[in-house]
Design a protein around this motif. Structure first.
Motif, PDB file in Angstrom:
ATOM      1  N   SER A  34       0.800  -1.253  -0.039  1.00 55.34           N
ATOM      2  CA  SER A  34       0.147   0.100  -0.230  1.00 55.34           C
ATOM      3  C   SER A  34       0.717   1.169   0.014  1.00 55.34           C
ATOM      4  N   ASP A  65      -4.798   6.236   0.689  1.00 56.24           N
ATOM      5  CA  ASP A  65      -6.012   6.599   1.263  1.00 56.24           C
ATOM      6  C   ASP A  65      -5.842   5.894   2.739  1.00 56.24           C
ATOM      7  N   ALA A  67      -7.354   3.376   4.060  1.00 55.62           N
ATOM      8  CA  ALA A  67      -7.353   2.159   3.879  1.00 55.62           C
ATOM      9  C   ALA A  67      -5.703   1.681   3.734  1.00 55.62           C
ATOM     10  N   GLY A  68      -5.058   2.373   2.915  1.00 54.94           N
ATOM     11  CA  GLY A  68      -3.767   1.605   2.673  1.00 54.94           C
ATOM     12  C   GLY A  68      -2.818   1.914   3.866  1.00 54.94           C
ATOM     13  N   HIS A  69      -3.021   2.906   4.715  1.00 52.87           N
ATOM     14  CA  HIS A  69      -2.401   3.224   6.111  1.00 52.87           C
ATOM     15  C   HIS A  69      -2.851   2.088   7.061  1.00 52.87           C
ATOM     16  N   ASP A  70      -4.186   1.729   7.074  1.00 52.65           N
ATOM     17  CA  ASP A  70      -4.407   0.829   7.886  1.00 52.65           C
ATOM     18  C   ASP A  70      -3.862  -0.531   7.733  1.00 52.65           C
ATOM     19  N   LEU A  71      -3.635  -0.967   6.427  1.00 57.61           N
ATOM     20  CA  LEU A  71      -3.213  -2.201   5.738  1.00 57.61           C
ATOM     21  C   LEU A  71      -1.529  -2.276   6.475  1.00 57.61           C
TER      22      LEU A  71
END
Length: 98
Positions: A34, A65, A67-71
Motif C-alpha cells: 500500500s 488513502d 485504507a492503505g495506512h490501515d493495511l
C-alpha cells in the motif's frame, strides 16, 4: 493521499552498527504493497532556528488513502520492524496528514 511522517530518536548508546541495522530494517517497509512513496532520511545540515535536527531517523510514507495506512499498520513487515527495532529508540513522534 495520506502522509505518514515518523521521527525516531535512537538511544544515546546505539552503536553505528545498530544504526545501520535500524536503517536497513526501516527500508524494508517500502515493500508494503500500500506504500505509494517512501523516504528514509537523517537530519539535514540546514542550520535554521525553525529546523529540528535532534532526531536520528525520519521516515516519510505516502498512502493512497486511510485504507492503505490501515493495511500498513498491521502488515507483517511493519509489525516485524517494531518487534526487531523497538529496543533501539527512546522517542518516536508521528505526524499524519491528509
Amino acid at each position: 493521499m495520506l502522509a505518514h511522517h515518523v521521527l525516531f530518536w535512537l538511544k544515546a548508546d546505539t552503536t553505528e552498527e545498530q544504526k545501520a541495522a535500524f536503517r536497513k530494517s526501516l527500508e524494508t517497509l517500502e515493500k508494503v504493497e500500500s506504500v505509494k512513496a517512501f523516504h528514509v532520511g537523517t537530519p539535514s545540515s540546514i542550520d535554521r532556528a525553525v529546523v529540528d535536527t535532534s532526531y536520528t531517523f525520519s521516515l516519510v510514507i505516502f498512502f493512497e488513502d486511510m485504507a492503505g495506512h490501515d493495511l500498513y499498520q498491521v502488515h507483517p513487515l511493519h509489525t516485524g520492524f517494531l518487534d526487531e527495532c523497538r529496543a533501539y529508540f527512546e522517542k518516536v513522534i508521528i505526524y499524519d496528514s491528509i
